[in-house]
Design a protein around this motif. Sequence first.
Motif, short mmCIF file in Angstrom:
data_model
loop_
_atom_site.label_atom_id
_atom_site.label_comp_id
_atom_site.label_asym_id
_atom_site.label_seq_id
_atom_site.Cartn_x
_atom_site.Cartn_y
_atom_site.Cartn_z
N GLN A 87 -28.21 4.37 -19.03
CA GLN A 87 -28.68 4.77 -20.35
C GLN A 87 -27.91 6.00 -20.80
O GLN A 87 -27.21 6.62 -20.01
CB GLN A 87 -30.19 5.02 -20.33
N SER A 88 -28.01 6.31 -22.06
CA SER A 88 -27.32 7.47 -22.60
C SER A 88 -27.75 8.71 -21.85
O SER A 88 -28.94 8.93 -21.62
CB SER A 88 -27.63 7.61 -24.09
N GLY A 89 -26.77 9.52 -21.45
CA GLY A 89 -27.06 10.74 -20.73
C GLY A 89 -27.10 10.60 -19.23
O GLY A 89 -27.47 11.53 -18.54
N THR A 90 -26.71 9.44 -18.71
CA THR A 90 -26.66 9.26 -17.25
C THR A 90 -25.22 9.25 -16.77
O THR A 90 -24.29 8.94 -17.53
CB THR A 90 -27.35 7.95 -16.79
N VAL A 91 -25.05 9.59 -15.50
CA VAL A 91 -23.74 9.55 -14.86
C VAL A 91 -23.65 8.22 -14.11
O VAL A 91 -24.52 7.89 -13.31
CB VAL A 91 -23.56 10.74 -13.89
N VAL A 92 -22.60 7.49 -14.41
CA VAL A 92 -22.44 6.15 -13.87
C VAL A 92 -21.23 6.11 -12.94
O VAL A 92 -20.17 6.62 -13.28
CB VAL A 92 -22.23 5.12 -15.01
N THR A 93 -21.42 5.50 -11.79
CA THR A 93 -20.30 5.18 -10.91
C THR A 93 -20.15 3.67 -10.96
O THR A 93 -21.13 2.94 -10.73
CB THR A 93 -20.56 5.65 -9.47
N ALA A 94 -18.96 3.21 -11.31
CA ALA A 94 -18.74 1.77 -11.49
C ALA A 94 -17.37 1.37 -10.98
O ALA A 94 -16.44 2.18 -10.96
CB ALA A 94 -18.86 1.42 -12.97
N LEU A 95 -17.28 0.11 -10.56
CA LEU A 95 -15.99 -0.48 -10.24
C LEU A 95 -15.48 -1.12 -11.53
O LEU A 95 -16.12 -2.03 -12.07
CB LEU A 95 -16.13 -1.57 -9.17
N ILE A 96 -14.37 -0.61 -12.01
CA ILE A 96 -13.77 -1.13 -13.24
C ILE A 96 -12.38 -1.61 -12.88
O ILE A 96 -11.54 -0.82 -12.45
CB ILE A 96 -13.72 -0.04 -14.34
N LEU A 97 -12.16 -2.90 -13.03
CA LEU A 97 -10.89 -3.52 -12.61
C LEU A 97 -10.58 -3.20 -11.15
O LEU A 97 -9.44 -2.98 -10.78
CB LEU A 97 -9.74 -3.03 -13.48
N GLY A 98 -11.63 -3.09 -10.34
CA GLY A 98 -11.45 -2.84 -8.92
C GLY A 98 -11.32 -1.37 -8.54
O GLY A 98 -11.29 -1.04 -7.36
N ASP A 99 -11.24 -0.47 -9.52
CA ASP A 99 -11.13 0.96 -9.24
C ASP A 99 -12.49 1.63 -9.47
O ASP A 99 -13.14 1.38 -10.48
CB ASP A 99 -10.10 1.63 -10.15
N GLU A 100 -12.89 2.50 -8.55
CA GLU A 100 -14.15 3.20 -8.71
C GLU A 100 -13.96 4.36 -9.67
O GLU A 100 -13.06 5.18 -9.51
CB GLU A 100 -14.64 3.71 -7.35
N GLU A 101 -14.83 4.42 -10.68
CA GLU A 101 -14.80 5.50 -11.66
C GLU A 101 -16.19 6.09 -11.80
O GLU A 101 -17.19 5.37 -11.73
CB GLU A 101 -14.33 5.00 -13.02
N ARG A 102 -16.25 7.39 -12.00
CA ARG A 102 -17.52 8.09 -12.23
C ARG A 102 -17.41 8.78 -13.59
O ARG A 102 -16.45 9.52 -13.85
CB ARG A 102 -17.74 9.11 -11.12
N PHE A 103 -18.37 8.53 -14.47
CA PHE A 103 -18.30 9.05 -15.82
C PHE A 103 -19.68 9.25 -16.41
O PHE A 103 -20.67 8.71 -15.90
CB PHE A 103 -17.47 8.11 -16.71
N VAL A 155 -26.20 4.95 -10.58
CA VAL A 155 -26.58 5.61 -11.83
C VAL A 155 -27.37 6.87 -11.45
O VAL A 155 -28.34 6.79 -10.71
CB VAL A 155 -27.44 4.70 -12.74
N GLU A 156 -26.91 8.04 -11.94
CA GLU A 156 -27.51 9.30 -11.58
C GLU A 156 -27.95 10.08 -12.81
O GLU A 156 -27.42 9.88 -13.90
CB GLU A 156 -26.50 10.18 -10.82
N THR A 157 -28.85 11.01 -12.60
CA THR A 157 -29.27 11.93 -13.65
C THR A 157 -28.15 12.93 -13.90
O THR A 157 -27.58 13.46 -12.94
CB THR A 157 -30.56 12.67 -13.23
#
Length: 160
Positions: A87-103, A155-157
């Motif tokens: 949700q808006s305002g959360t920190v997300v760690t995701a695999l995008i095209l196989g690369d881990e990204e945190r945003f 998904v983090e606060t």
Amino acid sequence: MSNDTTFLTQEAYDRLAAELEHLSTVGREEIAKRIEAAREEGDLRENGGYHAAKDEQGKQEARIRTLQALLKDAVVGEAPQSDGTVQSGTVVTALILGDEERFLLGSREIAGGTDLDVYSEKSPLGAAILGLKEGDKTSYEAPNGKQIPVEIIKVETFVG
């Protein structure tokens, strides 16, 4: 929240409100003085200082309008407590095209001085993952038309 609503922490709201106040008062006075000083130099067609000041004035007025709209529609409060849902305002760690990204998902204005990348909920990635839970997979269409696979890992606060 509606599409026009932006989540802001109190700190971000206060920082942006102070910037708006400064630009609307002191900033406008300073740019008006620079334009007037350049105007007194004579021929405006070849006056680089005048044109630079007018360009800066346009950028400043655009920033003022942006801040006014952002603050008018902002929801101010604490970052949402993460329950594993994007949700808006959360920190997300995701695999995008196989690369881990945190945003951070939300407005770059929330991020303040953090080094997190920020994606808007209105961006192709943001719109695709909003509402997903940890472990969910999806894809979104990149501007070049390519489908980009995404898997939500965590998904983090947001703590600022």
